[in-house]
Write a protein that holds these residues in place. Structure first.
Motif, short mmCIF file in Angstrom:
data_model
loop_
_atom_site.label_atom_id
_atom_site.label_comp_id
_atom_site.label_asym_id
_atom_site.label_seq_id
_atom_site.Cartn_x
_atom_site.Cartn_y
_atom_site.Cartn_z
N PRO A 112 -10.09 1.00 9.12
CA PRO A 112 -8.99 0.92 8.15
C PRO A 112 -9.38 0.46 6.75
CG PRO A 112 -8.28 0.04 10.26
CD PRO A 112 -9.76 0.28 10.35
N LEU A 113 -10.16 -0.60 6.63
CA LEU A 113 -10.54 -1.09 5.31
C LEU A 113 -11.44 -0.09 4.59
CD1 LEU A 113 -10.56 -3.17 3.05
CD2 LEU A 113 -12.34 -4.41 4.32
N MET A 114 -12.38 0.49 5.30
CA MET A 114 -13.27 1.48 4.68
C MET A 114 -12.44 2.69 4.22
SD MET A 114 -16.21 2.22 3.55
CE MET A 114 -17.47 1.23 4.35
N ARG A 115 -11.43 3.07 4.99
CA ARG A 115 -10.57 4.19 4.59
C ARG A 115 -9.85 3.87 3.28
NH1 ARG A 115 -6.49 4.33 8.07
NH2 ARG A 115 -7.96 4.70 9.75
N GLU A 116 -9.35 2.64 3.12
CA GLU A 116 -8.68 2.26 1.87
C GLU A 116 -9.66 2.32 0.69
OE1 GLU A 116 -5.59 2.21 2.03
OE2 GLU A 116 -5.13 1.57 4.06
N ILE A 117 -10.86 1.85 0.91
CA ILE A 117 -11.88 1.89 -0.14
C ILE A 117 -12.21 3.33 -0.50
CG2 ILE A 117 -14.29 1.34 -0.70
CD1 ILE A 117 -13.89 -1.21 1.12
N ARG A 118 -12.34 4.18 0.50
CA ARG A 118 -12.64 5.60 0.25
C ARG A 118 -11.47 6.31 -0.43
NH1 ARG A 118 -17.85 5.51 -0.15
NH2 ARG A 118 -18.91 5.06 1.79
N ARG A 141 -15.54 12.87 4.89
CA ARG A 141 -14.13 13.19 4.66
C ARG A 141 -13.30 11.91 4.77
NH1 ARG A 141 -13.47 18.01 3.47
NH2 ARG A 141 -11.22 17.83 3.40
N VAL A 142 -12.56 11.58 3.73
CA VAL A 142 -11.81 10.32 3.72
C VAL A 142 -10.78 10.27 4.85
CG1 VAL A 142 -12.16 9.79 1.29
CG2 VAL A 142 -10.18 11.13 1.95
N GLU A 143 -10.20 11.42 5.16
CA GLU A 143 -9.17 11.42 6.21
C GLU A 143 -9.75 11.21 7.61
OE1 GLU A 143 -9.82 15.84 5.08
OE2 GLU A 143 -9.89 13.90 4.08
N GLU A 144 -11.07 11.26 7.74
CA GLU A 144 -11.70 11.06 9.04
C GLU A 144 -12.30 9.67 9.21
OE1 GLU A 144 -14.48 14.30 9.45
OE2 GLU A 144 -12.88 15.79 9.52
N VAL A 145 -12.22 8.84 8.17
CA VAL A 145 -12.74 7.48 8.27
C VAL A 145 -11.83 6.69 9.19
CG1 VAL A 145 -13.26 5.36 6.99
CG2 VAL A 145 -13.77 7.60 5.97
N MET A 178 0.86 -1.18 0.00
CA MET A 178 0.00 0.00 0.00
C MET A 178 0.90 1.23 0.00
SD MET A 178 -3.08 -1.10 -0.22
CE MET A 178 -3.99 0.40 0.07
N ASN A 179 0.57 2.18 -0.85
CA ASN A 179 1.41 3.36 -1.03
C ASN A 179 1.41 4.23 0.23
OD1 ASN A 179 2.31 6.04 -1.92
ND2 ASN A 179 2.25 5.11 -3.96
N VAL A 180 2.60 4.55 0.71
CA VAL A 180 2.70 5.34 1.94
C VAL A 180 2.17 6.76 1.75
CG1 VAL A 180 4.58 3.97 2.90
CG2 VAL A 180 5.10 5.95 1.48
N ALA A 181 2.12 7.24 0.52
CA ALA A 181 1.64 8.59 0.26
C ALA A 181 0.12 8.68 0.23
CB ALA A 181 2.21 9.11 -1.07
N ARG A 182 -0.57 7.57 0.43
CA ARG A 182 -2.03 7.60 0.36
C ARG A 182 -2.64 8.44 1.47
NH1 ARG A 182 -0.68 2.94 2.82
NH2 ARG A 182 -2.05 2.00 4.37
N ASP A 183 -1.91 8.67 2.54
CA ASP A 183 -2.46 9.52 3.60
C ASP A 183 -2.55 10.99 3.18
OD1 ASP A 183 0.24 10.17 3.68
OD2 ASP A 183 0.43 9.93 5.85
N GLN A 184 -2.00 11.31 2.00
CA GLN A 184 -2.13 12.66 1.45
C GLN A 184 -3.47 12.85 0.73
OE1 GLN A 184 1.23 13.68 -1.02
NE2 GLN A 184 2.64 12.61 0.34
#
Length: 119
Positions: free
Chosen positions: A89-95, A82-86, A67-73
């Motif tokens: 963990p799995l739902m955040r990846e999907i979002r 807001r994706v950053e507030e999910v 998983m790309n470490v830059a995805r938190d950007q």
């Protein structure tokens, strides 16, 4: 959210919708695949195998090579959230994936979508 139905939904059943969304806006399947490879670390062959195997979202992300470490950007709103507030963990990846496909469909350059560092 641990039992959300999307987790057991086949990735292969949703993938064509990602492609159609992109193509309706003049983008290409190859760009959708590039986003998926960037996010998950799958090679094109591995990605194709996941689609052919009818893997669900849980296993699709669990098997992702890197998983790309830059995805938190990846920031912003998808489906009113807001994706950053999910927090799940799995739902955040999907979002994250949903947001990247939205950005593609909205005409962003691949460089910006893939969070390429400024030169």
């Amino acid at each position: 959210m641990a039992g959300h139905r999307i987790f057991k939904t086949s990735f292969a059943s949703v993938y064509p919708h990602y492609v159609k969304k992109a193509e309706r806006k003049g983008r290409k399947k190859d760009e959708v695949d590039e986003i998926l490879r960037w996010l998950t670390g799958y090679s094109q062959k591995q990605l194709d195998e996941q689609i052919m195997a009818d893997t669900d979202f849980t296993d699709f992300f669990a098997a992702a090579p890197a998983m790309n470490v830059a995805r938190d950007q990846i920031k912003g709103v998808v489906c009113g959230i807001r994706v950053e507030e999910v927090t799940e963990p799995l739902m955040r990846e999907i979002r994250y994936l949903d947001k990247l496909i939205d950005e593609l469909a909205k005409g962003k350059t691949m460089e910006k979508i893939l969070r390429a560092p400024a030169p």
